[in-house]
Design an enzyme around this catalytic site. Structure first.
Site, PDB file in Angstrom:
ATOM      1  N   THR A 151      -8.368 -33.404  28.984  1.00  0.00           N
ATOM      2  CA  THR A 151      -9.411 -33.237  29.995  1.00  0.00           C
ATOM      3  C   THR A 151      -8.775 -33.018  31.348  1.00  0.00           C
ATOM      4  O   THR A 151      -7.770 -33.658  31.657  1.00  0.00           O
ATOM      5  CB  THR A 151     -10.253 -34.529  30.074  1.00  0.00           C
ATOM      6  OG1 THR A 151     -10.947 -34.666  28.851  1.00  0.00           O
ATOM      7  CG2 THR A 151     -11.228 -34.520  31.229  1.00  0.00           C
ATOM      8  N   ARG A 179     -21.087 -34.635  19.562  1.00  0.00           N
ATOM      9  CA  ARG A 179     -20.174 -35.718  19.956  1.00  0.00           C
ATOM     10  C   ARG A 179     -19.924 -35.653  21.471  1.00  0.00           C
ATOM     11  O   ARG A 179     -19.681 -34.598  22.038  1.00  0.00           O
ATOM     12  CB  ARG A 179     -18.852 -35.568  19.192  1.00  0.00           C
ATOM     13  CG  ARG A 179     -17.778 -36.604  19.531  1.00  0.00           C
ATOM     14  CD  ARG A 179     -16.807 -36.101  20.582  1.00  0.00           C
ATOM     15  NE  ARG A 179     -15.720 -37.041  20.831  1.00  0.00           N
ATOM     16  CZ  ARG A 179     -14.885 -36.934  21.856  1.00  0.00           C
ATOM     17  NH1 ARG A 179     -14.985 -35.947  22.700  1.00  0.00           N
ATOM     18  NH2 ARG A 179     -13.930 -37.820  22.036  1.00  0.00           N
ATOM     19  N   GLY A 203      -7.825 -38.541  27.412  1.00  0.00           N
ATOM     20  CA  GLY A 203      -7.368 -39.182  26.182  1.00  0.00           C
ATOM     21  C   GLY A 203      -8.506 -39.325  25.194  1.00  0.00           C
ATOM     22  O   GLY A 203      -9.524 -38.634  25.296  1.00  0.00           O
TER      23      GLY A 203
END
Ligand code: SD4
Length: 300
Positions: A151, A179, A203
């Protein structure tokens, strides 16, 4: 006064240069962050953010993004948005809404279209090919589909003392449709209080959201810790907690900057990040845990 920006991963290098140039010319923290994140979203070779991002299990690029204003606490977010060129722009726009400021799925995409954001197919040929290859590899072996996830998370401080934070991601490769990770969640993927500082995460979202680590880091800075001490304390104690409770912790890395431009990071894996401020051109660093509760940081 001072100004500065910090961002996750080497991929943010060029974007941070654009953002920092804007801050140097007395631009706002908000515009600098939007420019910097858009630069990452627009780059097709980055396979985990925006255009060129790797798709979900059905071959669709579903993206999550959030934007927080540290002065007003205005917060906007989208999750599972598709076909929009710059999710961070949508999140920033939503941050001005009193109601409906966090939109998901088809509702988020419809909103972006309605208010006139640029819509485009986000799946590149290269990402489609990676998807086909992964499908084949999964059919042939027991490969986990969920590897690879970076990200972009960023904190920005301008010379008036304003601070903002933002995130943007296509989430986990091959994720189940629908999701959602930590990135659009205030407190987990990002948090900023201009009277203190801000933090962002990258992460495994499923684990990051269990610890609300971005909020925790800002809370610790508010209690008086330096950004580095706050990152070390939040990240390594939570990594130990997760390991104790269920035997393992996913990979995660956190960045932080306080309202005087000091910064810190902590990570339980090898991690790259970029920082620039009034005294320092944009610099690429690597970080890794020292396994004694601290972080080893090296300029590249
Ligand atoms: C997620 N945290 O969706 C994101 C993915 C990511 O580095 O950062 N990865 O869980």
């Amino acid at each position: 006064m001072t100004y500065g920006m910090i961002a996750t991963w080497e991929m943010a290098y060029d974007g941070l240069q654009k953002g920092l140039a804007h801050l140097k010319n007395s631009g706002t923290a908000a515009d600098a962050l939007e420019k910097a994140i858009c630069a990452v979203e627009d780059e097709p070779t980055f396979q985990s953010v925006g255009y060129g991002g790797l798709p979900n299990a059905q071959g669709v690029v579903e993206m999550d993004s959030a934007y927080m204003d540290g002065n007003t606490f205005q917060l906007g977010a989208v999750a599972g948005i598709t076909d929009v060129k710059n999710p961070i722009k949508v999140a920033r726009k939503l941050s001005h809404e009193k109601f409906n400021s966090f939109l998901v799925g088809a509702g988020a995409t419809a909103y972006a279209k309605e208010v006139g954001f640029t819509m485009t197919e986000m799946l590149t040929e290269k990402a489609a090919q990676a998807y086909q290859e992964r499908l084949k590899a999964m059919a042939e072996s027991n490969l986990s589909p969920y590897d690879g996830h970076d990200t972009v998370g960023m904190v920005s401080l301008d010379d008036t003392g304003s601070m903002v934070a933002g995130t943007s991601t296509s989430g986990l490769f091959m994720k189940r449709p629908g999701r959602v990770g930590d990135s659009p969640l205030a407190g987990s993927g990002l948090y900023v209080d201009a009277e203190v500082g801000g933090a962002c995460a990258t992460g495994l979202g499923e684990d990051l959201m269990k610890g609300c680590l971005s909020y925790e880091i800002v809370r610790l800075m508010k209690a008086g810790l330096t950004p580095q001490a706050a990152c070390d304390e939040a990240v390594y104690s939570f990594d130990a907690e997760l390991t104790k409770r269920y035997g393992k912790a996913g990979a995660f890395s956190l960045i932080a900057m306080n309202n005087t431009g000091d910064w810190g990071v902590a990570t339980n894996v090898e991690f790259t990040f970029v920082v620039g401020n009034v005294n320092q051109e944009v610099t690429l660093y690597t970080a890794r845990p020292d396994n004694q509760g601290g972080t080893i940081i090296q300029a590249q």
